[in-house]
Scaffold this motif. Sequence first.
Motif, PDB file in Angstrom:
ATOM      1  N   SER A 140     112.719  35.077   7.603  1.00  0.00           N
ATOM      2  CA  SER A 140     113.350  35.324   8.908  1.00  0.00           C
ATOM      3  C   SER A 140     113.316  36.812   9.238  1.00  0.00           C
ATOM      4  O   SER A 140     113.020  37.206  10.371  1.00  0.00           O
ATOM      5  CB  SER A 140     114.794  34.826   8.894  1.00  0.00           C
ATOM      6  N   GLY A 141     113.620  37.652   8.243  1.00  0.00           N
ATOM      7  CA  GLY A 141     113.596  39.083   8.473  1.00  0.00           C
ATOM      8  C   GLY A 141     112.213  39.580   8.813  1.00  0.00           C
ATOM      9  O   GLY A 141     112.037  40.458   9.668  1.00  0.00           O
ATOM     10  N   ALA A 142     111.173  39.016   8.165  1.00  0.00           N
ATOM     11  CA  ALA A 142     109.804  39.419   8.466  1.00  0.00           C
ATOM     12  C   ALA A 142     109.419  39.041   9.887  1.00  0.00           C
ATOM     13  O   ALA A 142     108.693  39.779  10.571  1.00  0.00           O
ATOM     14  CB  ALA A 142     108.845  38.771   7.469  1.00  0.00           C
ATOM     15  N   SER A 143     109.919  37.888  10.353  1.00  0.00           N
ATOM     16  CA  SER A 143     109.666  37.497  11.738  1.00  0.00           C
ATOM     17  C   SER A 143     110.279  38.494  12.706  1.00  0.00           C
ATOM     18  O   SER A 143     109.662  38.881  13.704  1.00  0.00           O
ATOM     19  CB  SER A 143     110.239  36.099  11.987  1.00  0.00           C
ATOM     20  N   PHE A 144     111.497  38.932  12.411  1.00  0.00           N
ATOM     21  CA  PHE A 144     112.138  39.925  13.265  1.00  0.00           C
ATOM     22  C   PHE A 144     111.389  41.255  13.201  1.00  0.00           C
ATOM     23  O   PHE A 144     111.281  41.979  14.203  1.00  0.00           O
ATOM     24  CB  PHE A 144     113.590  40.122  12.837  1.00  0.00           C
ATOM     25  N   ALA A 145     110.852  41.621  12.013  1.00  0.00           N
ATOM     26  CA  ALA A 145     110.083  42.861  11.895  1.00  0.00           C
ATOM     27  C   ALA A 145     108.830  42.796  12.751  1.00  0.00           C
ATOM     28  O   ALA A 145     108.440  43.795  13.390  1.00  0.00           O
ATOM     29  CB  ALA A 145     109.729  43.115  10.431  1.00  0.00           C
ATOM     30  N   ALA A 146     108.165  41.636  12.771  1.00  0.00           N
ATOM     31  CA  ALA A 146     106.994  41.463  13.625  1.00  0.00           C
ATOM     32  C   ALA A 146     107.370  41.636  15.093  1.00  0.00           C
ATOM     33  O   ALA A 146     106.608  42.210  15.885  1.00  0.00           O
ATOM     34  CB  ALA A 146     106.382  40.082  13.392  1.00  0.00           C
ATOM     35  N   TYR A 147     108.541  41.147  15.438  1.00  0.00           N
ATOM     36  CA  TYR A 147     109.047  41.334  16.807  1.00  0.00           C
ATOM     37  C   TYR A 147     109.161  42.816  17.136  1.00  0.00           C
ATOM     38  O   TYR A 147     108.788  43.245  18.224  1.00  0.00           O
ATOM     39  CB  TYR A 147     110.404  40.639  16.928  1.00  0.00           C
ATOM     40  N   CYS A 148     109.674  43.596  16.198  1.00  0.00           N
ATOM     41  CA  CYS A 148     109.850  45.033  16.435  1.00  0.00           C
ATOM     42  C   CYS A 148     108.522  45.698  16.760  1.00  0.00           C
ATOM     43  O   CYS A 148     108.410  46.482  17.716  1.00  0.00           O
ATOM     44  CB  CYS A 148     110.474  45.704  15.208  1.00  0.00           C
ATOM     45  N   ALA A 149     107.502  45.425  15.950  1.00  0.00           N
ATOM     46  CA  ALA A 149     106.191  46.022  16.190  1.00  0.00           C
ATOM     47  C   ALA A 149     105.621  45.544  17.520  1.00  0.00           C
ATOM     48  O   ALA A 149     105.033  46.330  18.293  1.00  0.00           O
ATOM     49  CB  ALA A 149     105.252  45.673  15.046  1.00  0.00           C
ATOM     50  N   ALA A 150     105.801  44.252  17.819  1.00  0.00           N
ATOM     51  CA  ALA A 150     105.213  43.688  19.023  1.00  0.00           C
ATOM     52  C   ALA A 150     105.867  44.230  20.289  1.00  0.00           C
ATOM     53  O   ALA A 150     105.181  44.478  21.289  1.00  0.00           O
ATOM     54  CB  ALA A 150     105.308  42.164  18.994  1.00  0.00           C
ATOM     55  N   ILE A 151     107.187  44.429  20.277  1.00  0.00           N
ATOM     56  CA  ILE A 151     107.836  44.881  21.506  1.00  0.00           C
ATOM     57  C   ILE A 151     107.489  46.334  21.815  1.00  0.00           C
ATOM     58  O   ILE A 151     107.372  46.736  22.978  1.00  0.00           O
ATOM     59  CB  ILE A 151     109.361  44.651  21.458  1.00  0.00           C
ATOM     60  N   LEU A 152     107.282  47.136  20.776  1.00  0.00           N
ATOM     61  CA  LEU A 152     106.805  48.503  20.995  1.00  0.00           C
ATOM     62  C   LEU A 152     105.420  48.486  21.648  1.00  0.00           C
ATOM     63  O   LEU A 152     105.165  49.190  22.630  1.00  0.00           O
ATOM     64  CB  LEU A 152     106.748  49.256  19.670  1.00  0.00           C
ATOM     65  N   ALA A 153     104.530  47.658  21.099  1.00  0.00           N
ATOM     66  CA  ALA A 153     103.189  47.554  21.660  1.00  0.00           C
ATOM     67  C   ALA A 153     103.224  46.989  23.073  1.00  0.00           C
ATOM     68  O   ALA A 153     102.487  47.439  23.963  1.00  0.00           O
ATOM     69  CB  ALA A 153     102.313  46.686  20.764  1.00  0.00           C
ATOM     70  N   SER A 154     104.103  46.013  23.290  1.00  0.00           N
ATOM     71  CA  SER A 154     104.165  45.357  24.593  1.00  0.00           C
ATOM     72  C   SER A 154     104.595  46.316  25.696  1.00  0.00           C
ATOM     73  O   SER A 154     104.025  46.303  26.794  1.00  0.00           O
ATOM     74  CB  SER A 154     105.127  44.169  24.529  1.00  0.00           C
ATOM     75  N   ALA A 155     105.609  47.140  25.422  1.00  0.00           N
ATOM     76  CA  ALA A 155     106.061  48.089  26.445  1.00  0.00           C
ATOM     77  C   ALA A 155     104.940  49.046  26.826  1.00  0.00           C
ATOM     78  O   ALA A 155     104.714  49.327  28.010  1.00  0.00           O
ATOM     79  CB  ALA A 155     107.272  48.866  25.926  1.00  0.00           C
ATOM     80  N   ALA A 156     104.203  49.541  25.821  1.00  0.00           N
ATOM     81  CA  ALA A 156     103.102  50.463  26.100  1.00  0.00           C
ATOM     82  C   ALA A 156     101.971  49.754  26.842  1.00  0.00           C
ATOM     83  O   ALA A 156     101.420  50.290  27.815  1.00  0.00           O
ATOM     84  CB  ALA A 156     102.593  51.064  24.791  1.00  0.00           C
ATOM     85  N   LEU A 157     101.618  48.559  26.406  1.00  0.00           N
ATOM     86  CA  LEU A 157     100.515  47.840  27.038  1.00  0.00           C
ATOM     87  C   LEU A 157     100.860  47.384  28.449  1.00  0.00           C
ATOM     88  O   LEU A 157      99.986  47.340  29.326  1.00  0.00           O
ATOM     89  CB  LEU A 157     100.134  46.634  26.174  1.00  0.00           C
ATOM     90  N   THR A 158     102.127  47.044  28.677  1.00  0.00           N
ATOM     91  CA  THR A 158     102.525  46.643  30.028  1.00  0.00           C
ATOM     92  C   THR A 158     102.369  47.800  31.001  1.00  0.00           C
ATOM     93  O   THR A 158     101.908  47.622  32.137  1.00  0.00           O
ATOM     94  CB  THR A 158     103.971  46.127  30.025  1.00  0.00           C
ATOM     95  N   GLU A 159     102.758  49.013  30.581  1.00  0.00           N
ATOM     96  CA  GLU A 159     102.594  50.184  31.438  1.00  0.00           C
ATOM     97  C   GLU A 159     101.120  50.485  31.683  1.00  0.00           C
ATOM     98  O   GLU A 159     100.749  51.022  32.724  1.00  0.00           O
ATOM     99  CB  GLU A 159     103.285  51.393  30.809  1.00  0.00           C
ATOM    100  N   ARG A 160     100.265  50.123  30.738  1.00  0.00           N
ATOM    101  CA  ARG A 160      98.837  50.417  30.870  1.00  0.00           C
ATOM    102  C   ARG A 160      98.074  49.298  31.576  1.00  0.00           C
ATOM    103  O   ARG A 160      97.223  49.553  32.430  1.00  0.00           O
ATOM    104  CB  ARG A 160      98.235  50.643  29.489  1.00  0.00           C
ATOM    105  N   LEU A 161      98.364  48.034  31.222  1.00  0.00           N
ATOM    106  CA  LEU A 161      97.557  46.907  31.680  1.00  0.00           C
ATOM    107  C   LEU A 161      98.218  46.068  32.764  1.00  0.00           C
ATOM    108  O   LEU A 161      97.543  45.274  33.416  1.00  0.00           O
ATOM    109  CB  LEU A 161      97.212  45.991  30.496  1.00  0.00           C
ATOM    110  N   GLY A 162      99.522  46.186  32.915  1.00  0.00           N
ATOM    111  CA  GLY A 162     100.238  45.339  33.854  1.00  0.00           C
ATOM    112  C   GLY A 162     100.821  44.108  33.182  1.00  0.00           C
ATOM    113  O   GLY A 162     100.444  43.762  32.063  1.00  0.00           O
ATOM    114  N   PRO A 163     101.750  43.428  33.848  1.00  0.00           N
ATOM    115  CA  PRO A 163     102.508  42.358  33.195  1.00  0.00           C
ATOM    116  C   PRO A 163     101.742  41.076  32.930  1.00  0.00           C
ATOM    117  O   PRO A 163     102.010  40.389  31.946  1.00  0.00           O
ATOM    118  CB  PRO A 163     103.665  42.106  34.162  1.00  0.00           C
ATOM    119  N   ARG A 164     100.784  40.719  33.790  1.00  0.00           N
ATOM    120  CA  ARG A 164     100.149  39.405  33.635  1.00  0.00           C
ATOM    121  C   ARG A 164      99.414  39.275  32.300  1.00  0.00           C
ATOM    122  O   ARG A 164      99.589  38.285  31.574  1.00  0.00           O
ATOM    123  CB  ARG A 164      99.180  39.126  34.777  1.00  0.00           C
ATOM    124  N   ALA A 165      98.607  40.260  31.958  1.00  0.00           N
ATOM    125  CA  ALA A 165      97.801  40.179  30.738  1.00  0.00           C
ATOM    126  C   ALA A 165      98.686  40.096  29.499  1.00  0.00           C
ATOM    127  O   ALA A 165      98.463  39.275  28.604  1.00  0.00           O
ATOM    128  CB  ALA A 165      96.866  41.386  30.646  1.00  0.00           C
TER     129      ALA A 165
END
Length: 377
Positions: free
Chosen positions: A48-73
């Motif tokens: 369960s903790g590893a799943s939450f850790a994956a979330y942490c990495a993904a949300i950091l990437a998502s915020a950066a990618l959303t600003e770069r690529l837009g929300p749909r992608a």
Amino acid sequence: MSPALRLGATGFALIAVCYGFARFAFGMFLPQIDGDLGLGPELGGVISGASFAAYCAAILASAALTERLGPRAVATVAALVAACGMAGIALAPSPALLAAAVIVAGSSTGLASPPMAAAVAAAVRAPHRDATNTTINAGTSAGVALSGPIALAMAGHWRMAFAAFAVVAGMVAVATVLALPASRGGGPARGLPALSAGIRRLIAASFLMGAASTALWSFGGDLGARHFGWGPTGTAMLWSAIGAGGLAGAGAGRLVTRFGLDRIHRAFLVLMATGILAVGSGGAPPAMALAGGALFGAAYVMLTGVYLIWGLRALPDRPATGLMIGFLTIAIGQTMGAPLFGVLLGAFGAGAAVPAFAVLALLAGLVPARGRALAAA
């Protein structure tokens, strides 16, 4: 259907699939998975903790990618990652492969939230954004509430349930392509913002709340089995109660507008602690434990809505990043809280682990949501 309404409905469905199915359903099925694959509480907590850790990495990437690529992608990728992760859970033959699939599925939740905040900022008028964002955020509860009846319909067959969840995630990916704006957020990603006083307080409060929440999100099914002898049916009822209660979180935006962040924050942290104790202490009758689950669900979704609004008001020009800060810190708290709860549960039992995590929720209420960035609250 208007574009804004279509956006809200699609965002609600995306959050329901990624959070309710891909992330939190694991805790409901943990006793059955443990029985088939022999995980034990310590390994269950680590997964369960590893799943939450994956979330942490993904949300950091998502915020950066959303600003770069837009929300749909980014939102579409989130749905596809959820589908792949849940398909992997359904097929996992061993604890190691199960852990890998749970990590993939958990990362979808980190990918999903920032693009929805950016899409709302682009497509919804300012007076309605808090209500729209918190309504989308309440999709978590719909996913959790639906996962219970699905589990009952599957007669406790967790592999079939996750296979069904994966199919639904694929359908949501198609809807996301059709409903979300493709416009770019604002050019290249701008990195992490400065740590203002308001953001530091947000980090402290959301960390403690996230850690406390793992008592039920990761171990609710295990606690029900220990205290009440619940099998798949009882655990599914608990999950449905948590999800049904969480639908109240759709009103977070309106409550914050009326009473302010501080009052709503403190009130629902008290309710979260009460819900954790009702489910996990073992002293309440089963019906009271189910009511405690509903209370926990309402408090959790309401509080995530509070932290969402807190972050957006602290960084109004960067909605994806503003949402990311609070949600990332919740997940960091969950990453640390899940294995810690598993260790406490294994070493000292629920009588020590459950009250300790209820206290964590109350401690979060000592952090004020005041500051010039939040003056409107």
